[in-house]
Design a protein around this motif. Sequence first.
Motif, PDB file in Angstrom:
ATOM      1  N   THR A 146       0.845  -1.200   0.000  1.00 28.72           N
ATOM      2  CA  THR A 146       0.000   0.000   0.000  1.00 28.72           C
ATOM      3  C   THR A 146       0.879   1.248   0.000  1.00 28.72           C
ATOM      4  OG1 THR A 146      -0.190   0.561   2.359  1.00 28.72           O
ATOM      5  CG2 THR A 146      -1.517  -1.297   1.586  1.00 28.72           C
ATOM      6  N   LYS A 147       0.254   2.385  -0.251  1.00 31.94           N
ATOM      7  CA  LYS A 147       0.953   3.680  -0.232  1.00 31.94           C
ATOM      8  C   LYS A 147       0.613   4.477   1.020  1.00 31.94           C
ATOM      9  CE  LYS A 147       1.282   4.014  -5.262  1.00 31.94           C
ATOM     10  NZ  LYS A 147       0.904   4.783  -6.466  1.00 31.94           N
ATOM     11  N   LEU A 148       0.002   3.801   1.998  1.00 30.53           N
ATOM     12  CA  LEU A 148      -0.377   4.481   3.237  1.00 30.53           C
ATOM     13  C   LEU A 148       0.844   5.078   3.926  1.00 30.53           C
ATOM     14  CD1 LEU A 148      -2.979   2.233   5.115  1.00 30.53           C
ATOM     15  CD2 LEU A 148      -3.332   4.533   4.206  1.00 30.53           C
ATOM     16  N   ARG A 149       0.750   6.346   4.345  1.00 25.64           N
ATOM     17  CA  ARG A 149       1.835   6.947   5.123  1.00 25.64           C
ATOM     18  C   ARG A 149       1.312   7.788   6.288  1.00 25.64           C
ATOM     19  NH1 ARG A 149       2.305  12.269   3.723  1.00 25.64           N
ATOM     20  NH2 ARG A 149       1.432  12.901   1.715  1.00 25.64           N
ATOM     21  N   THR A 150       0.013   8.164   6.246  1.00 28.21           N
ATOM     22  CA  THR A 150      -0.553   9.001   7.306  1.00 28.21           C
ATOM     23  C   THR A 150      -1.873   8.402   7.780  1.00 28.21           C
ATOM     24  OG1 THR A 150       0.407  10.977   6.288  1.00 28.21           O
ATOM     25  CG2 THR A 150      -1.312  11.330   7.928  1.00 28.21           C
ATOM     26  N   LEU A 151      -2.012   8.316   9.091  1.00 28.81           N
ATOM     27  CA  LEU A 151      -3.255   7.824   9.682  1.00 28.81           C
ATOM     28  C   LEU A 151      -3.767   8.862  10.667  1.00 28.81           C
ATOM     29  CD1 LEU A 151      -5.199   5.342   9.997  1.00 28.81           C
ATOM     30  CD2 LEU A 151      -3.767   4.632  11.907  1.00 28.81           C
ATOM     31  N   ILE A 152      -5.040   9.184  10.572  1.00 32.42           N
ATOM     32  CA  ILE A 152      -5.704  10.082  11.520  1.00 32.42           C
ATOM     33  C   ILE A 152      -6.558   9.230  12.438  1.00 32.42           C
ATOM     34  CG2 ILE A 152      -7.177  12.101  11.792  1.00 32.42           C
ATOM     35  CD1 ILE A 152      -4.593  12.557  10.091  1.00 32.42           C
ATOM     36  N   ILE A 153      -6.301   9.307  13.754  1.00 31.27           N
ATOM     37  CA  ILE A 153      -7.069   8.487  14.699  1.00 31.27           C
ATOM     38  C   ILE A 153      -7.711   9.380  15.756  1.00 31.27           C
ATOM     39  CG2 ILE A 153      -5.844   6.298  14.429  1.00 31.27           C
ATOM     40  CD1 ILE A 153      -4.037   7.056  16.723  1.00 31.27           C
ATOM     41  N   GLY A 154      -8.835   8.945  16.268  1.00 30.36           N
ATOM     42  CA  GLY A 154      -9.532   9.696  17.311  1.00 30.36           C
ATOM     43  C   GLY A 154     -10.833   9.010  17.635  1.00 30.36           C
ATOM     44  N   ALA A 155     -11.731   9.739  18.262  1.00 28.34           N
ATOM     45  CA  ALA A 155     -13.114   9.302  18.567  1.00 28.34           C
ATOM     46  C   ALA A 155     -13.223   8.355  19.756  1.00 28.34           C
ATOM     47  CB  ALA A 155     -13.801   8.674  17.354  1.00 28.34           C
ATOM     48  N   GLU A 156     -12.127   7.689  20.163  1.00 25.34           N
ATOM     49  CA  GLU A 156     -12.170   6.862  21.368  1.00 25.34           C
ATOM     50  C   GLU A 156     -10.841   7.020  22.093  1.00 25.34           C
ATOM     51  OE1 GLU A 156     -13.015   2.987  19.747  1.00 25.34           O
ATOM     52  OE2 GLU A 156     -10.920   2.588  19.257  1.00 25.34           O
ATOM     53  N   PRO A 157     -10.856   7.033  23.419  1.00 28.06           N
ATOM     54  CA  PRO A 157      -9.595   7.180  24.157  1.00 28.06           C
ATOM     55  C   PRO A 157      -8.633   6.047  23.802  1.00 28.06           C
ATOM     56  CG  PRO A 157     -11.479   7.418  25.632  1.00 28.06           C
ATOM     57  CD  PRO A 157     -12.014   6.909  24.325  1.00 28.06           C
ATOM     58  N   HIS A 158      -7.374   6.394  23.654  1.00 28.46           N
ATOM     59  CA  HIS A 158      -6.366   5.378  23.369  1.00 28.46           C
ATOM     60  C   HIS A 158      -5.041   5.827  23.960  1.00 28.46           C
ATOM     61  CE1 HIS A 158      -6.102   8.288  20.089  1.00 28.46           C
ATOM     62  NE2 HIS A 158      -4.836   7.942  19.956  1.00 28.46           N
ATOM     63  N   SER A 159      -4.222   4.867  24.299  1.00 24.02           N
ATOM     64  CA  SER A 159      -2.944   5.167  24.931  1.00 24.02           C
ATOM     65  C   SER A 159      -1.889   5.445  23.871  1.00 24.02           C
ATOM     66  CB  SER A 159      -2.505   3.986  25.793  1.00 24.02           C
ATOM     67  OG  SER A 159      -2.338   2.831  24.983  1.00 24.02           O
ATOM     68  N   ASP A 160      -0.780   6.066  24.289  1.00 20.04           N
ATOM     69  CA  ASP A 160       0.315   6.305  23.357  1.00 20.04           C
ATOM     70  C   ASP A 160       0.920   4.977  22.916  1.00 20.04           C
ATOM     71  OD1 ASP A 160       1.606   8.461  22.000  1.00 20.04           O
ATOM     72  OD2 ASP A 160       3.447   7.932  23.052  1.00 20.04           O
ATOM     73  N   GLU A 161       0.886   3.976  23.806  1.00 19.36           N
ATOM     74  CA  GLU A 161       1.394   2.659  23.437  1.00 19.36           C
ATOM     75  C   GLU A 161       0.577   2.065  22.296  1.00 19.36           C
ATOM     76  OE1 GLU A 161       0.890   3.656  26.492  1.00 19.36           O
ATOM     77  OE2 GLU A 161       2.817   3.438  27.522  1.00 19.36           O
ATOM     78  N   GLN A 162      -0.755   2.248  22.339  1.00 23.94           N
ATOM     79  CA  GLN A 162      -1.591   1.724  21.263  1.00 23.94           C
ATOM     80  C   GLN A 162      -1.286   2.458  19.959  1.00 23.94           C
ATOM     81  OE1 GLN A 162      -5.850   1.895  21.844  1.00 23.94           O
ATOM     82  NE2 GLN A 162      -6.268   0.597  20.088  1.00 23.94           N
ATOM     83  N   ARG A 163      -1.087   3.775  20.034  1.00 24.36           N
ATOM     84  CA  ARG A 163      -0.753   4.546  18.833  1.00 24.36           C
ATOM     85  C   ARG A 163       0.543   4.030  18.203  1.00 24.36           C
ATOM     86  NH1 ARG A 163       0.312  10.245  17.791  1.00 24.36           N
ATOM     87  NH2 ARG A 163       1.176  10.574  19.874  1.00 24.36           N
ATOM     88  N   ARG A 164       1.574   3.812  19.040  1.00 21.82           N
ATOM     89  CA  ARG A 164       2.860   3.327  18.521  1.00 21.82           C
ATOM     90  C   ARG A 164       2.704   1.945  17.880  1.00 21.82           C
ATOM     91  NH1 ARG A 164       4.718   8.069  17.947  1.00 21.82           N
ATOM     92  NH2 ARG A 164       4.993   9.209  19.899  1.00 21.82           N
ATOM     93  N   ARG A 165       1.868   1.118  18.461  1.00 22.16           N
ATOM     94  CA  ARG A 165       1.611  -0.207  17.878  1.00 22.16           C
ATOM     95  C   ARG A 165       1.003  -0.071  16.487  1.00 22.16           C
ATOM     96  NH1 ARG A 165      -0.607  -5.109  21.493  1.00 22.16           N
ATOM     97  NH2 ARG A 165       1.049  -5.185  23.040  1.00 22.16           N
ATOM     98  N   ILE A 166       0.016   0.811  16.383  1.00 22.12           N
ATOM     99  CA  ILE A 166      -0.657   1.015  15.090  1.00 22.12           C
ATOM    100  C   ILE A 166       0.351   1.520  14.058  1.00 22.12           C
ATOM    101  CG2 ILE A 166      -2.356   2.463  13.902  1.00 22.12           C
ATOM    102  CD1 ILE A 166      -4.022   2.350  16.547  1.00 22.12           C
ATOM    103  N   GLU A 167       1.217   2.453  14.468  1.00 28.95           N
ATOM    104  CA  GLU A 167       2.232   2.966  13.546  1.00 28.95           C
ATOM    105  C   GLU A 167       3.144   1.849  13.065  1.00 28.95           C
ATOM    106  OE1 GLU A 167       2.862   7.643  14.724  1.00 28.95           O
ATOM    107  OE2 GLU A 167       4.063   6.162  15.825  1.00 28.95           O
ATOM    108  N   ASP A 168       3.563   0.979  13.979  1.00 28.69           N
ATOM    109  CA  ASP A 168       4.453  -0.124  13.620  1.00 28.69           C
ATOM    110  C   ASP A 168       3.755  -1.118  12.693  1.00 28.69           C
ATOM    111  OD1 ASP A 168       6.457   0.970  15.151  1.00 28.69           O
ATOM    112  OD2 ASP A 168       6.095  -0.317  16.901  1.00 28.69           O
ATOM    113  N   MET A 169       2.493  -1.416  12.982  1.00 29.52           N
ATOM    114  CA  MET A 169       1.765  -2.401  12.187  1.00 29.52           C
ATOM    115  C   MET A 169       1.553  -1.925  10.748  1.00 29.52           C
ATOM    116  SD  MET A 169      -1.171  -4.025  14.710  1.00 29.52           S
ATOM    117  CE  MET A 169      -2.005  -2.470  15.002  1.00 29.52           C
TER     118      MET A 169
END
Length: 437
Positions: A207-230
């Motif tokens: 894929t050409k994905l490079r930017t993800l916008i996330i929100g709408a539900e509380p999430h930890s910085d650890e979860q964000r880093r996981r999503i970035e890695d995945m």
Amino acid sequence: MKHESMYLHPELETMPRSEINRLQMERLQQTLQRCMCIPFYKQRFAEIGLKPEDIHTLDDLQKIPFTTKQDLREHYPFGLSAVPLEKVVRLHSSSGTTGTPTVILHTQHDLDEWANAVARCLYMVGLRKGDIFQNSSGYGMFTGGLGFQYGAERLGMLTVPAAAGNTKRQIKFITDFGTTALHAIPSYAGRLYEVMEEMGIDPRRDTKLRTLIIGAEPHSDEQRRRIEDMLGVKAYNSFGMSEMCGPGVAFECPEQNGLHIWEDYYIVEIVNPDTLEPVPEGEIGELVLTTINREAMPLLRYRTRDLTRILPGDCPCGRHHKRLDRMKGRSDDMMILKGVNIFPIQIENILMQFKELGNEYLITLTNLEANDEMTVEVELNDFTDDYGFLQRLTKEITRQLKDEILITPRVKLVPKGSLPKQEGKAVRVKDLRKTLI
């Protein structure tokens, strides 16, 4: 000196603190005059003997009573409109699954400014004309769909209104259209990756994905880093709510060190949710917002119920608008167990530190023989039948959770994919105590 191309609205984004305060006061005075067209606010002011001209400084805002979600419900549907209905071009409402929904009205000016605010957020994280923006948010009455749609179009991006759900179709769009930016709630981003894995798709390679916008539900910085890695992306935290238009209220810049809240649109307060008194800067409390650039339905000192804090100091990005810490949860989401106040995000913060665990978890509260109990079910990343390993892992997770929340939960490690999946916001807490009373 930062180059101007970093900013969509440089004159507004980089204005010094004194200029922000001056603009806020000017727009607040205009908003107060507009509120006098609303019987609800006119009566509120009269009851306490307050007039708009009594508000001389931003600190005087504290003289004004709070507005709550209940006020919106009691004046459903059009009772808080500041303009005749023929000037209103759009309404959005909450889901209203229980009780009366809340309705927010917009003039064309309001929609234009909303699109500008969202466009400013997207531009801030590097999105430009030429990007392909896919929106996996719900459309219709939910503001996440059209809010991001108009903001992305305002920047001139090719926009894919994929809407929520149908994960394999989302992935087909991402691969076929060359999607470079995606808006998704954090729990759904994890689901997308799981299905990509099942389909044999490597998001970095295929894929050409490079930017993800996330929100709408509380999430930890650890979860964000996981999503970035995945997914191989940079994930930026977004904050919005329908009462404040929707997305575009506050957004992270590339520094990823707090959400800049656009103070040319909102006046920010953080108050103690119990005493309703202001808390010192840097302390956690309830976010209270006043709209200062809205025509149809201005709201004064609206209690959002979201818990956060203002981060001290300036951001290296050159913007002087205040920064909010990521949302810690909602004051009405707080669980009270054995006299202890607990927020789901505290539990997530611990779980996400274990690489052996997946992204899905469920907290169940029960009451057995007048004794409150908490069970935390969490999915494993990989299958294992090594009983000794699972026992040691369960013990360590339990220990760390007890250190954090001061009570001992029952931890259950379950196979990957066994917890219920939601296409919308993740359900993290199931409180069965009410049904057992």
